[in-house]
Scaffold this active site. Sequence first.
Site: not given
Length: 311
Positions: A35, A106-107, A165-166, A229, A253, A255-256
């Site tokens: 991010s 994820y790793y 948040i993840r 939006g 990605g 949102g980033d």
Amino acid sequence: MAKMVTLGEILIQFNPITPGPLRHVNYFEKHVAGSEANYCVAFIRQGNECGIIARVGNDEFGYNAIEWLRGKGLDVSQIKIDDSSPTGIFFIQRHYPVPYKSDSVYYRKGSAGSKLSPDDVDEKYVRSADIVHSSGITLAISETAKEAVYKAFDLARARSFDTNIRLKLWSPDKARYEIMRLLNQFHLNFLITDTDDSRIVLGESDPDKAAKVFLNYADVVVMKMGAKGAALYYEDKKYYSHGYTVPVEDVVGAGDALGGTFLSLYYRGFTLEKALDYGIVAATLNVMIRGDQENLPSTNEIEQFLRELGK
């Protein structure tokens, strides 16, 4: 020219050539992601400077990340190479089981990026920045990474934070506690969030009601709403910027792209409203391809998009 400094984990993303469950995928593309790195590239694409404080492994993926980000114009002088831990990786699963949605596998446990610590935060470097940015992801990956964010925010002349948040990294209760703890300790210039995160942090998914609470902790709140939006809140004002209908390849990605573009253009002198409009375009272009950074547009390219749509 403005300078932003970010803190976070740089990752290598493996994105499948074909959508569907990963058990049936045989071919992947490799991308540099994370991010805060995404924010940096978006910030630079609008004509400003950005550097990232991070760690990568002493491995080919770490070298790949540094070389790629240097090529995108990032100041990589504050990326440390960790001999004891690998660069984190993750896989994307697209359009399954929900169309137009992506899932991350994820790793990254024990990764070099998670070893980020306050010792990595150079006081002079942070104080040289116009704004310091980080996210809930960095708070979640380790205690030392969280402490690094606190140190940098304490030194910063201005602060931006994306809740990001993840739930694969921490529980809703932990996310709520840690994000509210940060908000209570540091007043933010910019808080970037979305309705899902607002429900976790505040128990409120209505964007107007959530933003009213968040404005106690930040001067400006950007509420992302996915394909619909985003809304902007500051002082007693609200501004809504609509989304666009485009073919969706991968939403990771987006949102980033929005946040980094928005911040950079604000520092270029754009109004908050115009910066948000342009940020929406950056997010729109981002979802049309695989990879988080390859489709981040320049200001001229955003304006070309808007002209073609008669805006």
